[in-house]
Design an enzyme around this catalytic site. Structure first.
Site, PDB file in Angstrom:
ATOM      1  CG  ASN A 261      -1.957   1.072   1.218  1.00 45.40           C
ATOM      2  OD1 ASN A 261      -1.853   2.040   0.468  1.00 45.40           O
ATOM      3  ND2 ASN A 261      -2.965   0.949   2.065  1.00 45.40           N
TER       4      ASN A 261
ATOM      5  NE  ARG B  19      -4.841   3.323  -1.738  1.00 45.59           N
ATOM      6  CZ  ARG B  19      -4.474   4.487  -1.219  1.00 45.59           C
ATOM      7  NH1 ARG B  19      -3.319   4.572  -0.563  1.00 45.59           N
ATOM      8  NH2 ARG B  19      -5.222   5.554  -1.361  1.00 45.59           N
TER       9      ARG B  19
ATOM     10  CG  HIS C  55      -9.852   7.472   0.280  1.00 43.55           C
ATOM     11  ND1 HIS C  55     -10.166   8.815   0.399  1.00 43.55           N
ATOM     12  CD2 HIS C  55      -8.514   7.398   0.494  1.00 43.55           C
ATOM     13  CE1 HIS C  55      -9.071   9.506   0.674  1.00 43.55           C
ATOM     14  NE2 HIS C  55      -8.054   8.666   0.731  1.00 43.55           N
TER      15      HIS C  55
ATOM     16  NE  ARG D 101      -3.949  14.837  -1.651  1.00 49.93           N
ATOM     17  CZ  ARG D 101      -4.433  13.612  -1.501  1.00 49.93           C
ATOM     18  NH1 ARG D 101      -5.415  13.190  -2.287  1.00 49.93           N
ATOM     19  NH2 ARG D 101      -3.954  12.803  -0.584  1.00 49.93           N
TER      20      ARG D 101
ATOM     21  CD  GLU E  47      -6.539   2.262   2.147  1.00 52.40           C
ATOM     22  OE1 GLU E  47      -7.077   3.238   1.609  1.00 52.40           O
ATOM     23  OE2 GLU E  47      -5.370   2.274   2.589  1.00 52.40           O
TER      24      GLU E  47
END
Length: 397
Positions: free
Chosen positions: A9, A92, A180, A240, A378
């Protein structure tokens, strides 16, 4: 002999990884760790499923391609898997575009196709692809499987995914994809495991971390989400900007003389909590600061989250459940409190003591909205996909 999968990941300066045994119905965590390239000397650390240290190694700072770290983890696994076979590496991948809507085996052609999506995720996509290339060079026969953050949102309705620009651009794939998705998929599975009734609730999941977004969820499906064509849209994030008037971008280009590259850097790496506070992109640092700008940055973060929860509730036709996950969502009781205070008008009522303890349910018994804290994984979602894909590849045609 049982099979295992290595899950990678990739983040902006480190790669989380986990190793799962996949012989049973549900992947079982064997160990986890970090490939940390942020430090002067890149470092590999491995712990068991309970956090006990198993292995650590540093690399020379001139190991620029990072292959040494991947060689170290693969060599370590060869020694330590103890009768298990490393069957695949799962990755991922942040952006899958229109074409990648489910897990796929990695080939050179697919790496090239994913690299073409880099302009849509310039911070993330190169970091996702680099480990694929490294492992192909080290173990060319080892199966690698890409799992996509965008895939979970692939079924968004046209009204939800479309921008109000000429249709020819939608035909080119300029649309809202959402991100996500592996986290939201995992949370949807957790809700379903609690009860079918919980899975059927009109739920907003708040994945809050350095990257942050919301997902409107019902019956295990994404109904709406805050990120769009890129992971830049939606909530205020660490660096961001999130939602912004497009006219601001035109003004910066036309009147302030910024180049496209300078604007990209500003929006992705100089904005968000860092830009507003002028101090840090880390929520913990801002919460510890007494600076007024830090407080303003936190207030803007929670204001935007609460406002977008209302937007997601509109897409769902109401709100029955709010789930906090991600680094900030799971660990900051103060942020959860501020967001829920702004949502009292929607029927959210927080139990302050349960929130401070980070209980799974942190809402009052008389709250019209269930408020939960659920740790995401995840890596588990990727391991499940790898197990399913390997079973498909091994079954007779």
């Amino acid at each position: 002999m049982s099979d295992a999968v290595l899950v990678l990941n990739s983040g902006s300066s480190s790669i989380k990884f986990a190793v799962f045994e996949i012989s049973a119905a549900e992947p079982a965590l064997i160990c986890k760790g970090l490939l940390d390239e942020h430090e002067t000397a890149p470092r590999l650390t491995v712990t068991d499923a309970h956090g006990k240290a198993l292995f650590e190694k540093r690399r020379a700072a001139d190991d620029k391609d990072g292959n040494g770290l991947f060689a170290d983890i693969l060599d370590w696994l060869d020694r330590e898997l103890a009768g298990r076979t490393l069957a695949a590496v799962g990755h991922r991948v942040v952006h899958g575009g229109r074409d990648f809507t489910g897990p796929v085996e990695i080939t050179e052609a697919r790496i090239a196709a994913l690299e073409a999506l880099t302009p849509l995720a310039p911070l993330h996509q190169p970091r996702c692809l680099s480990p694929m290339r490294a492992i192909r060079s080290l173990r060319p026969a080892l199966c690698q499987i890409a799992c996509f953050d965008t895939a979970f949102h692939h079924g968004l309705a046209p009204t939800v995914r479309r921008f109000a620009i000429p249709r020819r651009f939608d035909d080119l794939g300029i649309r809202r994809y959402g991100f996500h998705g592996l986290s939201y998929e995992y949370i949807a599975g957790r809700l379903a495991a609690m009860s079918p009734a919980m899975a059927a609730k009109r739920t907003v999941v708040a994945h809050l971390g350095n990257g942050a977004s919301l997902c409107a969820l019902r019956d295990g499906r994404s109904i709406d989400t805050t990120m769009g064509l890129t992971p830049l849209d939606g909530l205020v994030m660490g660096t961001r900007c999130g939602l912004i008037d497009p006219g601001v971008l035109l003004y910066l280009l036309q009147e302030q003389g910024l180049s496209a590259d300078e604007l990209q850097h500003l929006l992705y790496q100089e904005s968000g909590l860092l830009g507003v506070s002028g101090i840090s992109a880390d929520m913990r640092t801002l919460q510890a600061s007494g600076d007024a700008a830090a407080t303003e940055a936190i207030d803007l973060f929670t204001f935007r989250v609460a406002g977008q929860v209302a937007v997601m509730a509109n897409s769902l036709g109401g709100l029955d459940c709010l789930v906090f996950t991600g680094g900030i969502g799971e660990h900051s009781s103060a942020v959860r409190q501020q967001i829920c205070d702004r949502l009292q008008w929607l029927g959210v009522s927080l139990d302050a003591s349960a929130n401070d303890r980070a209980d799974q349910c942190i809402s009052r018994t008389d709250s019209k909205v269930n408020v939960l804290v659920i740790a995401t994984s995840e890596e588990t979602a990727i391991a499940r996909h790898c197990a399913e894909r390997l079973a498909e590849l091994q079954s007779p045609a």
